[in-house]
Design an enzyme around this catalytic site. Structure first.
Site, PDB file in Angstrom:
ATOM      1  N   SER A 264      -3.313   1.704  14.294  1.00  8.65           N
ATOM      2  CA  SER A 264      -2.936   0.335  14.657  1.00  8.65           C
ATOM      3  C   SER A 264      -2.717  -0.489  13.391  1.00  8.65           C
ATOM      4  CB  SER A 264      -4.042  -0.317  15.486  1.00  8.65           C
ATOM      5  OG  SER A 264      -4.361   0.483  16.604  1.00  8.65           O
TER       6      SER A 264
HETATM    7  N1  SAH Z   1      -7.505   2.695  16.649  1.00  6.78           N
HETATM    8  C1  SAH Z   1      -6.813   3.925  16.482  1.00  6.78           C
HETATM    9  C2  SAH Z   1      -5.659   3.982  17.445  1.00  6.78           C
HETATM   10  C3  SAH Z   1      -4.973   5.266  17.508  1.00  6.78           C
HETATM   11  S1  SAH Z   1      -3.663   5.324  18.692  1.00  6.78           S
HETATM   12  C4  SAH Z   1      -6.288   3.998  15.057  1.00  6.78           C
HETATM   13  O1  SAH Z   1      -6.022   2.954  14.492  1.00  6.78           O
HETATM   14  O2  SAH Z   1      -6.142   5.107  14.539  1.00  6.78           O
HETATM   15  C5  SAH Z   1      -4.539   5.419  20.207  1.00  6.78           C
HETATM   16  C6  SAH Z   1      -5.480   6.559  20.367  1.00  6.78           C
HETATM   17  O3  SAH Z   1      -5.937   6.550  21.723  1.00  6.78           O
HETATM   18  C7  SAH Z   1      -4.880   7.935  20.134  1.00  6.78           C
HETATM   19  O4  SAH Z   1      -5.675   8.651  19.235  1.00  6.78           O
HETATM   20  C8  SAH Z   1      -4.894   8.583  21.523  1.00  6.78           C
HETATM   21  O5  SAH Z   1      -5.080   9.978  21.498  1.00  6.78           O
HETATM   22  C9  SAH Z   1      -6.060   7.879  22.161  1.00  6.78           C
HETATM   23  N2  SAH Z   1      -6.068   7.904  23.620  1.00  6.78           N
HETATM   24  C10 SAH Z   1      -5.043   7.682  24.488  1.00  6.78           C
HETATM   25  N3  SAH Z   1      -5.442   7.791  25.761  1.00  6.78           N
HETATM   26  C11 SAH Z   1      -6.768   8.104  25.711  1.00  6.78           C
HETATM   27  C12 SAH Z   1      -7.749   8.382  26.697  1.00  6.78           C
HETATM   28  N4  SAH Z   1      -7.461   8.377  28.006  1.00  6.78           N
HETATM   29  N5  SAH Z   1      -9.002   8.680  26.281  1.00  6.78           N
HETATM   30  C13 SAH Z   1      -9.314   8.706  24.966  1.00  6.78           C
HETATM   31  N6  SAH Z   1      -8.432   8.461  23.987  1.00  6.78           N
HETATM   32  C14 SAH Z   1      -7.170   8.169  24.349  1.00  6.78           C
END
Ligand code: SAH
Length: 220
Positions: free
Chosen positions: A69
């Site tokens: 993000s």
């Molecule tokens: N805050 C993180 C965001 C990564 S993008 C960063 O800055 O790196 C969002 C993340 O949510 C991804 O890693 C994706 O795999 C995860 N995600 C999506 N749906 C999900 C779910 N149902 N349960 C757990 N994680 C999930």
């Protein structure tokens, strides 16, 4: 500090200070959030080829079709969560991703419970968070639709993937007085929402238009 954590040139403290200045200009005003983001290396959470861009205000790829993000969103969501109370005990994070948001949260609350559905991402995040000596974090490899019932209720919940609708389990696992910050909506039409649990129900505030990866079902 270990030199690779400290950073040089485009990954130095000076570059982070410029990021903080930009965040303040964008309206982030929570001093503790700004201080922690100034002191936390963001570049270590991404591949070396992208580390020189770590402090730009943009989402960047972290593999597996996911993105870290952008700094503004991390700051904004953290600020919204912390504004609810002076002290947050347990916070549930859905979507560990590369672990940067987790690192920021772990320095501001007692304990972070972080759920991720892509195992290799979770493994990498754990290594980086361990390098930063952040130990008040528990990790679950699972689907965030179920939350993490074992440690509920949570004083705060933060999701960094967007579901079409707020999952019921997450609403149930929020403590009375607790706050959940998450993007909700489909196909690029998402709104950042803050949901506060009251003894009589839930207050929902619609905040701003955002773009997140989708909240997916199952595990990979
Ligand atoms: N805050 C993180 C965001 C990564 S993008 C960063 O800055 O790196 C969002 C993340 O949510 C991804 O890693 C994706 O795999 C995860 N995600 C999506 N749906 C999900 C779910 N149902 N349960 C757990 N994680 C999930």
């Amino acid at each position: 500090m270990n030199p690779s954590l400290q950073g040089i040139g485009m990954t130095s403290l000076r570059t982070r200070e410029r990021m903080i200045k930009r965040l303040s200009e964008q309206g982030i005003s929570h001093q503790k959030v700004l201080a922690i983001m100034r002191d936390t290396p963001r570049h270590i959470f991404m591949d070396e080829a992208l580390s020189s861009r770590a402090y730009e205000d943009t989402a960047l790829p972290i593999g597996y079709n996911q993105t870290i993000s952008q700094p503004y969103i991390v700051a904004k969501m953290t600020e919204l969560l912390l504004r609810s109370s002076d002290h947050l005990g347990k916070v549930l994070e859905v979507g560990t991703g590369c672990g940067y948001q987790t690192a920021i949260l772990a320095q501001l609350v007692d304990h972070v419970y972080s759920v991720e559905r892509i195992l290799p991402l979770q493994k990498k995040a754990k290594i980086h968070l361990w390098d930063l000596k952040l130990k008040n974090i528990s990790y679950l490899y699972g689907d965030g639709h179920q939350g993490w019932p074992d440690y509920a209720p949570y004083d705060g919940i933060l999701a960094s993937a967007a579901p079409a609708e707020i999952p019921l389990s997450l609403l149930q696992q929020l403590a009375v007085g607790g706050v959940m910050v998450m993007p909700v909506g489909q196909n690029g039409h998402q709104t950042l929402q803050r949901i506060t649990r009251k003894s009589s129900g839930y207050d929902i505030e619609l905040l701003e238009a955002v773009t997140f990866v989708p909240f997916l079902s199952g595990k990979e």
